[in-house]
Design a protein around this motif. Structure first.
Motif, PDB file in Angstrom:
ATOM      1  N   ILE A 158     -39.410 -28.254  23.197  1.00 31.49           N
ATOM      2  CA  ILE A 158     -40.407 -27.717  22.106  1.00 31.49           C
ATOM      3  C   ILE A 158     -39.679 -28.303  20.924  1.00 31.49           C
ATOM      4  N   ALA A 216     -43.416 -21.111  23.567  1.00 30.40           N
ATOM      5  CA  ALA A 216     -42.174 -20.699  24.360  1.00 30.40           C
ATOM      6  C   ALA A 216     -42.497 -19.501  25.452  1.00 30.40           C
ATOM      7  N   GLU A 225     -42.500 -19.260  29.758  1.00 30.91           N
ATOM      8  CA  GLU A 225     -41.982 -18.580  30.435  1.00 30.91           C
ATOM      9  C   GLU A 225     -42.952 -18.152  31.445  1.00 30.91           C
ATOM     10  N   ILE A 248     -35.977 -24.318  28.410  1.00 33.54           N
ATOM     11  CA  ILE A 248     -36.328 -25.048  27.142  1.00 33.54           C
ATOM     12  C   ILE A 248     -35.531 -25.515  26.191  1.00 33.54           C
ATOM     13  N   TYR A 294     -34.994 -26.913  22.485  1.00 34.39           N
ATOM     14  CA  TYR A 294     -35.554 -26.467  21.228  1.00 34.39           C
ATOM     15  C   TYR A 294     -34.959 -27.287  20.204  1.00 34.39           C
ATOM     16  N   MET A 307     -35.812 -17.648  19.079  1.00 31.24           N
ATOM     17  CA  MET A 307     -36.350 -18.335  20.425  1.00 31.24           C
ATOM     18  C   MET A 307     -35.438 -17.741  21.614  1.00 31.24           C
ATOM     19  N   ILE A 364     -32.296 -21.203  26.606  1.00 32.80           N
ATOM     20  CA  ILE A 364     -32.626 -22.273  25.353  1.00 32.80           C
ATOM     21  C   ILE A 364     -31.417 -23.331  25.162  1.00 32.80           C
TER      22      ILE A 364
END
Length: 235
Positions: free
Chosen positions: A129, A153, A157, A164, A166, A186, A194
């Motif tokens: 992302i 996001a 999920e 992810i 980010y 996030m 993340i």
């Protein structure tokens, strides 16, 4: 904290972009193979490779041979990203030796492809992302959509995405520090791992990210400049 050094490739050379701008490239190393070996010798547990030619110009420019060579040399897992938009590309990159694959634009624009990729390779698929002002950017960061990054996001999920990456584009390549608030938001919004990316300038940023619960971080320019050290950050 797992520090993941980045090797961004344009025409076989290691480069860094400034805020995702292809017109602002800087060559940071002469030989990607030599750079990979240095990162591994310094203690990298994973290496992040981005095929910027593939991201910008598509399949015909993808650097498969170089990526395969890097994967064959690597003694740690290799994560590959950059314009991955088909299951065929995923299969070729896995065949080349990639362990994790980062999907960006295609995850947004082609839900059918995303679901097929997750069905076949769920544990190896990572969603990238890339955001600017909280909105998702696509096509090698050259287009900013109206899609909210946090909402996207959460959608990922629900589809079963486990990891992810980010990236705050406004921070990337600037060494001005990561978007801590954005990463914290996030991290708290989803249960996915993340991976922080963009703007990390030194080991103190790594400590800050660790305090908000981030367990993996991709580092580019700061590692090349010696501001973040793989050994120092992991102590």
């Amino acid at each position: 904290m797992k520090i993941i050094p980045a090797i961004d490739l344009i025409d076989g050379k290691c480069v860094r972009l400034y805020q995702g701008d292809f017109n602002k490239t800087e060559q940071v190393a002469n030989d990607p193979i030599e750079q990979l070996q240095t990162f591994i010798a310094d203690g990298a547990e994973m290496v992040h490779i981005v095929d910027l030619d593939g991201a910008r110009e598509g399949e015909q420019k993808r650097q498969y041979k170089l990526i395969e060579k890097l994967c064959n040399i690597a003694t740690v897992p290799v994560q590959v990203g950059g314009g991955i938009r088909s299951v065929e590309t995923i299969e070729k990159l896995i065949e080349a030796g990639a362990d994790r694959l980062v999907l960006g634009t295609a995850a947004i624009e082609n839900p059918t492809f995303l679901k097929e990729a997750l069905a076949k390779y769920s544990s190896q698929i990572v969603i990238g992302i890339d955001a600017k002002d909280g909105k998702v950017a696509t096509h090698g960061w050259e287009t900013v959509s109206e899609i909210d990054a946090i909402r996207f996001a959460k959608e990922m999920e629900q589809l079963g995405v486990q990891t992810i990456v980010y990236t705050d584009i406004s921070k990337d390549g600037t060494m001005s520090g990561p978007n801590v608030e954005g990463l914290k938001e996030m991290h708290e919004a989803v249960t996915c791992t993340i991976v922080a990316s963009g703007g990390i300038k030194d080991n103190s940023d790594i400590d800050t990210l660790e305090k908000i619960g981030i367990t993996e971080a991709i580092v580019g320019k700061a590692i090349y400049q010696g501001k973040v050290t793989l050994k120092g950050a992991s102590l």
